[in-house]
Design an enzyme around this catalytic site. Structure first.
Site, PDB file in Angstrom:
ATOM      1  N   ALA A 160     -55.571  -5.511  -1.823  1.00 56.51           N
ATOM      2  CA  ALA A 160     -56.103  -6.238  -1.147  1.00 56.51           C
ATOM      3  C   ALA A 160     -57.358  -6.238  -0.702  1.00 56.51           C
ATOM      4  CB  ALA A 160     -55.234  -6.779  -0.061  1.00 56.51           C
ATOM      5  N   TYR A 190     -65.940  -2.736   8.274  1.00 55.22           N
ATOM      6  CA  TYR A 190     -64.766  -3.414   7.605  1.00 55.22           C
ATOM      7  C   TYR A 190     -64.998  -3.564   6.153  1.00 55.22           C
ATOM      8  CZ  TYR A 190     -61.076  -6.439   6.357  1.00 55.22           C
ATOM      9  OH  TYR A 190     -59.895  -7.116   6.034  1.00 55.22           O
TER      10      TYR A 190
END
Ligand code: UDP
Length: 322
Positions: A117, A149
């Site tokens: 993911a 991130y």
């Protein structure tokens, strides 16, 4: 099929568990409850095909054993949420990079299919909307923690594709675009659960920046259906897919809409980004997926639009409060 879901007690993982159980699969969840919650999977506990272990993916002997017992691994375990990322960049980078590294390493020893993911965040500051999977990814400087991130997820993608290219480990990468629905919490800053909670409590609805930034929200049920269809399709192996909904809304308009559908008297307030996150915080003005690739492969099309999504989320919050 026997499916291991890392991060299976999270918001997306719990919905994926339900979808897989509904079609008769065995589901094995591995989750350390860092951002997931046992409440998300309590209703599945009595299903004999549902199994869960509260532990970290970095417990390698356990991870190896679970991978051994399964046919497919869906790797959802990650540090998510912009607030968490800005506040705990070390944790974010280590969790996202190391977690994926060990999952791929152990899956590779048994050549088990892995779905990784990833996130629309990897498109970063690109203004070239809608975002295609083969587009350039444009990140800000390393001094701005938000980009850690995206960068950690890009390393995950690179590593997964490298395992496919070099070791023939079957991998599929999915980039999720602002996935929303019941059970998502506002604890880590996600906008819709935050606004809904504020609206229902009569508290100020906090729009960060001037509210002109837009997002395209995707219903979690559409996301998990797409994930299951990709797992079933050997043509998806070695590829990257956007999973999203092309309809956009500005955050300012979203605040108005949530206030209206909740019948709330909350005031809508604007909070500068510097106060909401950190000094110099960079947001992306628009984030729209190009979904032609996944549509062509599996016939994917989103089925639940924002008004309906908000209705379901409000109902979920009200049931929790009752
Ligand atoms: N946002 C907001 N108020 C909040 C939380 C988020 O205005 O209480 C904004 C945020 O700045 C961003 C958008 O809503 O522009 C979506 O934020 P979220 O954290 O849900 O996801 P992102 O798209 O940033 O990953």
């Amino acid at each position: 099929m026997r499916v291991l879901i890392t991060g299976g007690a999270g918001f997306v993982g719990s919905h994926l568990s339900e979808a897989l159980l509904a079609r008769g699969d065995d589901v094995f969840v591995l989750d350390n409850l860092s951002t997931g919650s046992i409440d998300n999977i309590l209703h599945l506990r009595d299903d004999p095909k549902f199994h869960y272990t509260i532990d970290s993916v970095t417990n390698e002997p356990l991870l190896a054993e679970l991978i051994d017992r399964c046919d497919v691994v869906v790797h959802l375990a990650a540090a998510v949420g912009v607030r968490l990322i800005v506040e705990s960049p070390v944790h974010t980078i280590e969790t996202n990079v190391h977690g994926t590294e060990v999952v791929l390493k152990h899956a590779n020893t048994k050549k088990k299919l892995v779905m990784i993911a990833s996130t629309s965040e990897v498109y970063g500051k690109s203004a070239d909307v809608p975002f295609r999977e083969d587009a350039d990814l444009v990140l800000g400087p390393t001094s701005k923690h938000r980009w850690a991130y995206a960068c950690s997820k890009m390393i995950d993608e690179f590593l997964a594709l490298a395992y496919w290219k070099e070791r023939r480990l079957p991998v599929i990468i999915v980039r999720l675009f602002n996935t929303v629905g019941p059970r998502q919490t506002g604890q880590y800053g996600m906008v819709i659960p935050s606004f809904v909670r504020q609206a229902l409590a009569g508290q100020p609805i906090t729009v960060f920046g001037d509210g002109s930034q837009s997002r395209s929200f995707t219903y979690v049920g559409d996301v998990v259906r797409a994930m299951v269809a990709l797992i079933n399709d050997p043509r998806a192996i070695g590829q990257v897919f956007n999973i999203g909904n092309e309809n956009e809304i500005t955050i300012g308009a979203l605040a108005e809409k949530i206030k209206a559908v909740a019948g709330s008297t909350s005031e809508i307030v604007r909070i500068p980004y510097d106060q909401a996150y950190e000094a110099g915080f960079e947001d992306m003005p628009r984030r729209v997926p190009d979904i032609s690739k996944i549509t062509a492969l599996i016939g994917y099309a989103p089925t639940v639009e924002l008004d309906e999504i908000l209705g379901r989320i409000l109902e979920h919050f009200r049931l929790q409060q009752a």
